[in-house]
Write a protein that holds these residues in place. Structure first.
Motif, PDB file in Angstrom:
ATOM      1  N   THR A  79      18.144   7.554  -2.869  1.00 33.29           N
ATOM      2  CA  THR A  79      18.048   8.915  -2.350  1.00 33.29           C
ATOM      3  C   THR A  79      17.248   9.760  -3.335  1.00 33.29           C
ATOM      4  O   THR A  79      17.517   9.718  -4.540  1.00 33.29           O
ATOM      5  CB  THR A  79      19.462   9.520  -2.191  1.00 33.29           C
ATOM      6  N   PRO A  80      16.236  10.481  -2.856  1.00 33.73           N
ATOM      7  CA  PRO A  80      15.485  11.347  -3.772  1.00 33.73           C
ATOM      8  C   PRO A  80      16.427  12.246  -4.571  1.00 33.73           C
ATOM      9  O   PRO A  80      17.399  12.778  -4.044  1.00 33.73           O
ATOM     10  CB  PRO A  80      14.589  12.162  -2.838  1.00 33.73           C
ATOM     11  N   GLY A  81      16.142  12.348  -5.868  1.00 29.45           N
ATOM     12  CA  GLY A  81      16.975  13.146  -6.758  1.00 29.45           C
ATOM     13  C   GLY A  81      17.981  12.308  -7.527  1.00 29.45           C
ATOM     14  O   GLY A  81      18.582  12.778  -8.482  1.00 29.45           O
ATOM     15  N   SER A  82      18.149  11.055  -7.104  1.00 34.17           N
ATOM     16  CA  SER A  82      19.089  10.187  -7.820  1.00 34.17           C
ATOM     17  C   SER A  82      18.485   9.810  -9.175  1.00 34.17           C
ATOM     18  O   SER A  82      17.281   9.884  -9.379  1.00 34.17           O
ATOM     19  CB  SER A  82      19.386   8.920  -7.013  1.00 34.17           C
ATOM     20  N   LYS A  83      19.325   9.425 -10.058  1.00 29.89           N
ATOM     21  CA  LYS A  83      18.874   8.972 -11.379  1.00 29.89           C
ATOM     22  C   LYS A  83      18.825   7.444 -11.357  1.00 29.89           C
ATOM     23  O   LYS A  83      19.627   6.753 -11.963  1.00 29.89           O
ATOM     24  CB  LYS A  83      19.830   9.471 -12.479  1.00 29.89           C
ATOM     25  N   LEU A  84      17.870   6.935 -10.611  1.00 28.75           N
ATOM     26  CA  LEU A  84      17.712   5.507 -10.398  1.00 28.75           C
ATOM     27  C   LEU A  84      17.363   4.796 -11.697  1.00 28.75           C
ATOM     28  O   LEU A  84      16.451   5.207 -12.413  1.00 28.75           O
ATOM     29  CB  LEU A  84      16.616   5.282  -9.353  1.00 28.75           C
ATOM     30  N   GLU A 143       0.824  -1.208   0.000  1.00 29.57           N
ATOM     31  CA  GLU A 143       0.000   0.000   0.000  1.00 29.57           C
ATOM     32  C   GLU A 143       0.858   1.259   0.000  1.00 29.57           C
ATOM     33  O   GLU A 143       0.553   2.235  -0.686  1.00 29.57           O
ATOM     34  CB  GLU A 143      -0.939   0.000   1.203  1.00 29.57           C
ATOM     35  N   TYR A 144       1.938   1.233   0.758  1.00 33.65           N
ATOM     36  CA  TYR A 144       2.845   2.382   0.840  1.00 33.65           C
ATOM     37  C   TYR A 144       3.485   2.657  -0.524  1.00 33.65           C
ATOM     38  O   TYR A 144       3.509   3.802  -0.992  1.00 33.65           O
ATOM     39  CB  TYR A 144       3.903   2.086   1.905  1.00 33.65           C
ATOM     40  N   LEU A 145       3.985   1.602  -1.169  1.00 33.00           N
ATOM     41  CA  LEU A 145       4.616   1.785  -2.483  1.00 33.00           C
ATOM     42  C   LEU A 145       3.595   2.198  -3.535  1.00 33.00           C
ATOM     43  O   LEU A 145       3.890   3.047  -4.388  1.00 33.00           O
ATOM     44  CB  LEU A 145       5.337   0.503  -2.908  1.00 33.00           C
ATOM     45  N   ALA A 146       2.390   1.635  -3.480  1.00 33.68           N
ATOM     46  CA  ALA A 146       1.346   2.007  -4.445  1.00 33.68           C
ATOM     47  C   ALA A 146       0.966   3.475  -4.304  1.00 33.68           C
ATOM     48  O   ALA A 146       0.798   4.188  -5.297  1.00 33.68           O
ATOM     49  CB  ALA A 146       0.116   1.113  -4.266  1.00 33.68           C
ATOM     50  N   ALA A 147       0.838   3.947  -3.070  1.00 34.65           N
ATOM     51  CA  ALA A 147       0.499   5.358  -2.844  1.00 34.65           C
ATOM     52  C   ALA A 147       1.617   6.261  -3.346  1.00 34.65           C
ATOM     53  O   ALA A 147       1.358   7.300  -3.965  1.00 34.65           O
ATOM     54  CB  ALA A 147       0.236   5.609  -1.359  1.00 34.65           C
ATOM     55  N   ALA A 148       2.857   5.876  -3.114  1.00 32.46           N
ATOM     56  CA  ALA A 148       3.992   6.680  -3.581  1.00 32.46           C
ATOM     57  C   ALA A 148       4.058   6.692  -5.102  1.00 32.46           C
ATOM     58  O   ALA A 148       4.347   7.726  -5.711  1.00 32.46           O
ATOM     59  CB  ALA A 148       5.298   6.140  -2.998  1.00 32.46           C
ATOM     60  N   LEU A 149       3.767   5.566  -5.718  1.00 31.99           N
ATOM     61  CA  LEU A 149       3.810   5.475  -7.176  1.00 31.99           C
ATOM     62  C   LEU A 149       2.686   6.288  -7.823  1.00 31.99           C
ATOM     63  O   LEU A 149       2.840   6.799  -8.932  1.00 31.99           O
ATOM     64  CB  LEU A 149       3.722   4.012  -7.613  1.00 31.99           C
ATOM     65  N   ALA A 150       1.581   6.445  -7.121  1.00 33.65           N
ATOM     66  CA  ALA A 150       0.450   7.213  -7.654  1.00 33.65           C
ATOM     67  C   ALA A 150       0.740   8.712  -7.697  1.00 33.65           C
ATOM     68  O   ALA A 150       0.095   9.451  -8.440  1.00 33.65           O
ATOM     69  CB  ALA A 150      -0.799   6.957  -6.820  1.00 33.65           C
ATOM     70  N   ASP A 151       1.703   9.164  -6.922  1.00 30.85           N
ATOM     71  CA  ASP A 151       2.058  10.580  -6.898  1.00 30.85           C
ATOM     72  C   ASP A 151       2.901  10.906  -8.133  1.00 30.85           C
ATOM     73  O   ASP A 151       3.756  10.104  -8.522  1.00 30.85           O
ATOM     74  CB  ASP A 151       2.852  10.892  -5.620  1.00 30.85           C
ATOM     75  N   PRO A 152       2.693  12.057  -8.754  1.00 34.57           N
ATOM     76  CA  PRO A 152       3.466  12.394  -9.957  1.00 34.57           C
ATOM     77  C   PRO A 152       4.952  12.687  -9.696  1.00 34.57           C
ATOM     78  O   PRO A 152       5.746  12.709 -10.641  1.00 34.57           O
ATOM     79  CB  PRO A 152       2.762  13.634 -10.511  1.00 34.57           C
ATOM     80  N   ASP A 153       5.336  12.890  -8.462  1.00 31.72           N
ATOM     81  CA  ASP A 153       6.739  13.178  -8.140  1.00 31.72           C
ATOM     82  C   ASP A 153       7.527  11.868  -8.042  1.00 31.72           C
ATOM     83  O   ASP A 153       7.315  11.097  -7.105  1.00 31.72           O
ATOM     84  CB  ASP A 153       6.821  13.941  -6.823  1.00 31.72           C
ATOM     85  N   PRO A 154       8.431  11.596  -8.979  1.00 26.34           N
ATOM     86  CA  PRO A 154       9.180  10.332  -8.947  1.00 26.34           C
ATOM     87  C   PRO A 154      10.076  10.184  -7.720  1.00 26.34           C
ATOM     88  O   PRO A 154      10.355   9.074  -7.278  1.00 26.34           O
ATOM     89  CB  PRO A 154      10.005  10.354 -10.231  1.00 26.34           C
ATOM     90  N   ASP A 155      10.499  11.293  -7.148  1.00 25.16           N
ATOM     91  CA  ASP A 155      11.336  11.226  -5.955  1.00 25.16           C
ATOM     92  C   ASP A 155      10.585  10.610  -4.768  1.00 25.16           C
ATOM     93  O   ASP A 155      11.195  10.006  -3.890  1.00 25.16           O
ATOM     94  CB  ASP A 155      11.853  12.605  -5.565  1.00 25.16           C
ATOM     95  N   LEU A 156       9.277  10.764  -4.757  1.00 23.88           N
ATOM     96  CA  LEU A 156       8.489  10.183  -3.677  1.00 23.88           C
ATOM     97  C   LEU A 156       8.559   8.659  -3.731  1.00 23.88           C
ATOM     98  O   LEU A 156       8.713   7.995  -2.707  1.00 23.88           O
ATOM     99  CB  LEU A 156       7.042  10.659  -3.748  1.00 23.88           C
TER     100      LEU A 156
END
Length: 93
Positions: free
Chosen positions: A66-71, A20-33
């Motif tokens: 880390t947010p901002g990385s080019k994963l 649920e946590y990953l799904a909610a984060a993926l639903a946000d348009p900010d990839p860093d989330l």
């Protein structure tokens, strides 16, 4: 009054909460989330073990999550495989 920083990894103690946590984060348009959420889950499960099983160095994994990385997708896939979760695609309709 003193506050301690919120650490989501302390609450990610079962597969349903993680999914649920990953799904909610993926639903946000900010990839860093999503990157940060994946890092929280890896931390909850043990970063050293996740890195070893994914075949990446522990320090490299910390940097990658880390947010901002080019994963890279390859790294996302390896980590998600180790965590036992998968991405799915669904129609918005």
């Amino acid at each position: 009054m003193r506050f301690t920083p919120f650490d989501a990894s302390e609450f990610l103690d079962d597969e349903e909460a993680i999914a649920e946590y990953l799904a909610a984060a993926l639903a946000d348009p900010d990839p860093d989330l999503f990157v940060a959420a994946l890092g929280d889950v890896a931390k909850a499960r043990g970063m050293r073990q996740i890195a070893r099983e994914a075949g990446v160095g522990r320090e490299s994994l910390y940097k990658a999550l880390t947010p901002g990385s080019k994963l890279r997708y390859e790294t996302i896939r390896k980590v998600m495989d180790v965590l036992g979760v998968k991405l799915t695609v669904a129609s918005r309709v």
